[in-house]
Design a protein around this motif. Structure first.
Motif, PDB file in Angstrom:
ATOM      1  N   UNK A 149       0.855  -1.178   0.000  1.00 16.41           N
ATOM      2  CA  UNK A 149       0.000   0.000   0.000  1.00 16.41           C
ATOM      3  C   UNK A 149       0.893   1.231   0.000  1.00 16.41           C
ATOM      4  N   UNK A 150       0.902   1.966  -1.119  1.00 14.20           N
ATOM      5  CA  UNK A 150       1.761   3.142  -1.245  1.00 14.20           C
ATOM      6  C   UNK A 150       1.133   4.368  -0.613  1.00 14.20           C
ATOM      7  N   UNK A 151      -0.179   4.310  -0.392  1.00  9.76           N
ATOM      8  CA  UNK A 151      -0.872   5.474   0.148  1.00  9.76           C
ATOM      9  C   UNK A 151      -1.180   6.514  -0.926  1.00  9.76           C
ATOM     10  N   UNK A 152      -0.810   6.236  -2.154  1.00  8.24           N
ATOM     11  CA  UNK A 152      -1.058   7.161  -3.260  1.00  8.24           C
ATOM     12  C   UNK A 152      -2.393   6.775  -3.894  1.00  8.24           C
ATOM     13  N   UNK A 153      -3.406   7.639  -3.704  1.00 10.39           N
ATOM     14  CA  UNK A 153      -4.753   7.285  -4.148  1.00 10.39           C
ATOM     15  C   UNK A 153      -4.916   7.306  -5.663  1.00 10.39           C
ATOM     16  N   UNK A 154      -4.138   8.115  -6.375  1.00 10.68           N
ATOM     17  CA  UNK A 154      -4.286   8.196  -7.834  1.00 10.68           C
ATOM     18  C   UNK A 154      -3.153   7.468  -8.568  1.00 10.68           C
ATOM     19  N   UNK A 155      -2.553   6.488  -7.915  1.00  8.84           N
ATOM     20  CA  UNK A 155      -1.404   5.798  -8.518  1.00  8.84           C
ATOM     21  C   UNK A 155      -1.778   5.100  -9.825  1.00  8.84           C
ATOM     22  N   UNK A 156      -2.941   4.429  -9.854  1.00 11.73           N
ATOM     23  CA  UNK A 156      -3.333   3.715 -11.075  1.00 11.73           C
ATOM     24  C   UNK A 156      -3.479   4.690 -12.248  1.00 11.73           C
ATOM     25  N   UNK A 157      -4.067   5.830 -11.986  1.00  7.11           N
ATOM     26  CA  UNK A 157      -4.299   6.822 -13.042  1.00  7.11           C
ATOM     27  C   UNK A 157      -3.008   7.518 -13.449  1.00  7.11           C
ATOM     28  N   UNK A 158      -2.135   7.787 -12.487  1.00  7.00           N
ATOM     29  CA  UNK A 158      -0.927   8.588 -12.742  1.00  7.00           C
ATOM     30  C   UNK A 158       0.367   7.815 -12.523  1.00  7.00           C
ATOM     31  N   UNK A 159       0.343   6.522 -12.775  1.00  7.49           N
ATOM     32  CA  UNK A 159       1.556   5.733 -12.536  1.00  7.49           C
ATOM     33  C   UNK A 159       2.735   6.235 -13.358  1.00  7.49           C
ATOM     34  N   UNK A 160       2.502   6.745 -14.576  1.00  7.87           N
ATOM     35  CA  UNK A 160       3.610   7.288 -15.375  1.00  7.87           C
ATOM     36  C   UNK A 160       4.251   8.490 -14.687  1.00  7.87           C
ATOM     37  N   UNK A 161       3.451   9.267 -13.981  1.00 16.50           N
ATOM     38  CA  UNK A 161       3.988  10.413 -13.241  1.00 16.50           C
ATOM     39  C   UNK A 161       4.890   9.934 -12.101  1.00 16.50           C
ATOM     40  N   UNK A 162       4.397   8.966 -11.339  1.00 13.81           N
ATOM     41  CA  UNK A 162       5.149   8.502 -10.175  1.00 13.81           C
ATOM     42  C   UNK A 162       6.355   7.647 -10.553  1.00 13.81           C
ATOM     43  N   UNK A 163       6.260   6.921 -11.655  1.00 10.85           N
ATOM     44  CA  UNK A 163       7.374   6.063 -12.050  1.00 10.85           C
ATOM     45  C   UNK A 163       8.396   6.767 -12.936  1.00 10.85           C
ATOM     46  N   UNK A 164       7.915   7.632 -13.840  1.00 13.02           N
ATOM     47  CA  UNK A 164       8.804   8.206 -14.851  1.00 13.02           C
ATOM     48  C   UNK A 164       8.863   9.727 -14.835  1.00 13.02           C
ATOM     49  N   UNK A 165       8.107  10.364 -13.955  1.00 13.65           N
ATOM     50  CA  UNK A 165       8.162  11.809 -13.850  1.00 13.65           C
ATOM     51  C   UNK A 165       7.360  12.565 -14.905  1.00 13.65           C
ATOM     52  N   UNK A 166       6.491  11.882 -15.625  1.00 12.12           N
ATOM     53  CA  UNK A 166       5.658  12.559 -16.618  1.00 12.12           C
ATOM     54  C   UNK A 166       4.597  13.404 -15.932  1.00 12.12           C
ATOM     55  N   UNK A 167       4.029  14.377 -16.630  1.00  7.71           N
ATOM     56  CA  UNK A 167       2.978  15.207 -16.008  1.00  7.71           C
ATOM     57  C   UNK A 167       1.784  14.358 -15.580  1.00  7.71           C
ATOM     58  N   UNK A 168       1.126  14.757 -14.484  1.00  8.88           N
ATOM     59  CA  UNK A 168      -0.056  14.053 -13.996  1.00  8.88           C
ATOM     60  C   UNK A 168      -1.207  14.238 -14.963  1.00  8.88           C
ATOM     61  N   UNK A 169      -2.068  13.231 -15.038  1.00  9.30           N
ATOM     62  CA  UNK A 169      -3.282  13.326 -15.834  1.00  9.30           C
ATOM     63  C   UNK A 169      -4.363  13.995 -14.985  1.00  9.30           C
ATOM     64  N   UNK A 170      -5.186  14.792 -15.613  1.00 11.97           N
ATOM     65  CA  UNK A 170      -6.208  15.517 -14.827  1.00 11.97           C
ATOM     66  C   UNK A 170      -7.454  14.701 -14.649  1.00 11.97           C
TER      67      UNK A 170
END
Length: 77
Positions: free
Chosen positions: A56-77
């Motif tokens: 449990x990472x505690x990141x609620x939008x991880x599924x939607x924004x995994x590219x942001x958290x893994x690769x530093x891409x901009x978050x999806x709105x």
């Protein structure tokens, strides 16, 4: 009698070979019992328990924004 067939053999061909062997043995008056045994080489991916290895990472939008958290891409709105 143990018959080892390659895993790469198409299923239809395998069933045909098994049926032919069964017919030969029956013609010779031999009792036939066919049972499939799993390969000794068990694939660990077949019995993977995701609940045991999940974190449990505690990141609620991880599924939607995994590219942001893994690769530093901009978050999806």
């Amino acid at each position: 009698m143990t018959v080892k067939l390659p895993d790469t053999l198409p299923n239809e061909r395998m069933l045909y070979i098994i049926k032919e062997l069964e017919n030969i043995l029956i013609k010779e008056g031999m009792p036939v019992e066919i049972k499939e045994e799993p390969s000794a080489e068990e694939d660990v991916w077949d019995n993977l328990d995701i609940n045991t290895i999940s974190v449990d990472t505690g990141i609620e939008d991880f599924a939607k924004n995994h590219d942001h958290y893994l690769y530093g891409l901009p978050k999806k709105s």
